[in-house]
Scaffold this motif. Structure first.
Motif, PDB file in Angstrom:
ATOM      1  N   GLY A 189       0.837  -1.225   0.015  1.00  0.00           N
ATOM      2  CA  GLY A 189       0.024  -0.130   0.128  1.00  0.00           C
ATOM      3  C   GLY A 189       0.830   1.288   0.169  1.00  0.00           C
ATOM      4  N   LEU A 190       2.001   1.261   0.835  1.00  0.00           N
ATOM      5  CA  LEU A 190       2.737   2.409   0.856  1.00  0.00           C
ATOM      6  C   LEU A 190       3.503   2.676  -0.495  1.00  0.00           C
ATOM      7  N   VAL A 191       4.193   1.667  -1.222  1.00  0.00           N
ATOM      8  CA  VAL A 191       4.743   1.757  -2.427  1.00  0.00           C
ATOM      9  C   VAL A 191       3.823   2.207  -3.595  1.00  0.00           C
ATOM     10  N   GLN A 192       2.384   1.473  -3.713  1.00  0.00           N
ATOM     11  CA  GLN A 192       1.517   1.989  -4.417  1.00  0.00           C
ATOM     12  C   GLN A 192       1.111   3.439  -4.498  1.00  0.00           C
ATOM     13  N   THR A 193       0.921   3.657  -3.103  1.00  0.00           N
ATOM     14  CA  THR A 193       0.709   5.335  -2.921  1.00  0.00           C
ATOM     15  C   THR A 193       1.521   6.364  -3.348  1.00  0.00           C
ATOM     16  N   ALA A 194       2.905   5.812  -2.833  1.00  0.00           N
ATOM     17  CA  ALA A 194       4.165   6.673  -3.342  1.00  0.00           C
ATOM     18  C   ALA A 194       4.361   7.007  -4.757  1.00  0.00           C
ATOM     19  N   PHE A 195       3.818   5.857  -5.569  1.00  0.00           N
ATOM     20  CA  PHE A 195       4.060   6.134  -6.999  1.00  0.00           C
ATOM     21  C   PHE A 195       2.954   7.118  -7.628  1.00  0.00           C
ATOM     22  N   LYS A 196       1.785   6.722  -6.914  1.00  0.00           N
ATOM     23  CA  LYS A 196       0.532   7.451  -7.403  1.00  0.00           C
ATOM     24  C   LYS A 196       0.929   8.967  -7.483  1.00  0.00           C
ATOM     25  N   GLN A 197       1.811   9.247  -6.469  1.00  0.00           N
ATOM     26  CA  GLN A 197       2.046  10.661  -6.365  1.00  0.00           C
ATOM     27  C   GLN A 197       2.735  11.348  -7.662  1.00  0.00           C
ATOM     28  N   VAL A 198       3.157  10.534  -8.426  1.00  0.00           N
ATOM     29  CA  VAL A 198       3.869  11.027  -9.580  1.00  0.00           C
ATOM     30  C   VAL A 198       3.263  10.501 -10.904  1.00  0.00           C
ATOM     31  N   GLY A 199       1.898   9.858 -10.867  1.00  0.00           N
ATOM     32  CA  GLY A 199       1.181   9.564 -11.768  1.00  0.00           C
ATOM     33  C   GLY A 199       1.546   8.037 -12.318  1.00  0.00           C
ATOM     34  N   ILE A 200       1.907   7.335 -11.586  1.00  0.00           N
ATOM     35  CA  ILE A 200       2.442   5.854 -11.976  1.00  0.00           C
ATOM     36  C   ILE A 200       1.362   5.007 -11.328  1.00  0.00           C
ATOM     37  N   SER A 201       0.615   4.225 -12.012  1.00  0.00           N
ATOM     38  CA  SER A 201      -0.414   3.262 -11.252  1.00  0.00           C
ATOM     39  C   SER A 201       0.265   1.837 -11.160  1.00  0.00           C
ATOM     40  N   LEU A 202       0.424   1.579  -9.879  1.00  0.00           N
ATOM     41  CA  LEU A 202       1.157   0.077  -9.833  1.00  0.00           C
ATOM     42  C   LEU A 202       0.104  -0.813  -9.286  1.00  0.00           C
ATOM     43  N   PRO A 203       0.544  -2.295  -9.491  1.00  0.00           N
ATOM     44  CA  PRO A 203      -0.683  -3.088  -8.735  1.00  0.00           C
ATOM     45  C   PRO A 203      -0.758  -2.964  -7.355  1.00  0.00           C
ATOM     46  N   ARG A 204      -1.698  -3.513  -6.603  1.00  0.00           N
ATOM     47  CA  ARG A 204      -2.048  -3.560  -5.286  1.00  0.00           C
ATOM     48  C   ARG A 204      -1.143  -4.464  -4.370  1.00  0.00           C
ATOM     49  N   VAL A 205      -0.649  -5.669  -4.946  1.00  0.00           N
ATOM     50  CA  VAL A 205      -0.018  -6.486  -3.998  1.00  0.00           C
ATOM     51  C   VAL A 205       1.463  -6.621  -4.470  1.00  0.00           C
TER      52      VAL A 205
END
Length: 274
Positions: A189-205
């Motif tokens: 969840g931390l990694v996904q939210t961090a990359f969301k800040q720069v517009g990159i959508s990552l898988p959840r798990v």
């Protein structure tokens, strides 16, 4: 007519009587002497009475001793028989108990053997699992440390700098399974939210995040790279490399989000998405 017919007999007539005399001594069924005498007189001029005597063996001291010895021998034989029977019963009981004890001992030995075998099997499985994890997790060599240090000296820029700044700002927050912020996170969840800040959508798990970018060597890490623990595609934990040999991750409920050196828990691999 006889010339003496008128003369009275000088013999007195004997009275009719019967007498039985018996003398017996019993020792082993032996009788002493039995005498029977009988007389009868029908008239005053009857004939002389007839006496008949039956002589039986007399019980002597030798015969009595033999009878006593026979009785003693019989009693001793009976006692010996009882003693033998008691001994046989005791031996049978002891043998039965011995068989029961042996069977119980065999059962206990078999149970201990099974328990020891299970323990050895469990230990072997644990050792194999540790060896597998060690093989999947490359050791950070001195050259890798030098490489990561040299790359961390350069200041992260652009999107990587934004990701690093974000994860460092989350240090100290709680770890909650399934959380994605803003007050709590789990590792993916931390990694996904961090990359969301720069517009990159990552898988959840974590498993999917470990294959979301390009695989990079641990000796060539750059700030913003995603670190993973476990196999690529089967990772059980992820974090973000922030430079200078450090990473930030939501570790567990007891530590929360922390910043740690790579030596604290060396990762298995890394991917780059920036």
């Amino acid at each position: 007519m006889s010339h003496t017919a008128h003369i009275r007999s000088h013999r007195k007539p004997r009275r009719s009587a019967s007498r039985v005399a018996m003398r017996a001594g019993v020792a082993g069924g032996v009788l002493g002497t039995l005498a029977v005498a009988g007389t009868s007189a029908s008239s005053a001029n009857a004939a002389e009475p007839v006496t008949q005597t039956l002589e039986l063996p007399t019980l002597t001291s030798d015969l009595a001793a033999q009878v006593a010895q026979s009785a003693d021998a019989t009693e001793q034989a009976a006692a010996n028989y009882r003693l033998g029977a008691e001994r046989d019963a005791a031996a049978s009981k002891a043998a039965k108990q011995a068989r029961a004890d042996l069977a119980d001992a065999k059962k206990k030995a078999e149970a201990r053997k099974r328990a020891a075998e299970a323990a050895r099997k469990k230990a072997a499985e644990a050792a194999a699992e540790r060896a597998s994890r060690t093989a999947e997790r490359p050791t950070l060599t001195a050259s890798a440390s030098v490489g990561s240090t040299s790359t961390s000296v350069s200041t992260a820029t652009g999107s990587a700098a934004a990701v690093v700044s974000f994860v460092k700002a989350q240090v100290g927050k709680a770890y909650v399974s399934g959380a994605t912020g803003p007050s709590a996170y789990d590792c993916s969840g931390l990694v996904q939210t961090a990359f969301k800040q720069v517009g990159i959508s990552l898988p959840r798990v974590s498993q999917d995040q470990s294959t979301a970018g390009t695989q990079v060597s641990l000796s060539n890490l750059q700030p913003g790279d995603i670190l993973y623990w476990g196999g690529a595609g089967s990772a059980y934990h992820v974090g973000v490399y922030v430079g200078n040999g450090m990473f930030v991750g939501a570790q567990n409920p007891s530590t929360g989000v922390v910043e740690r050196p790579l030596s604290y828990d060396p990762p298995s691999g890394a991917v780059r998405v920036l």
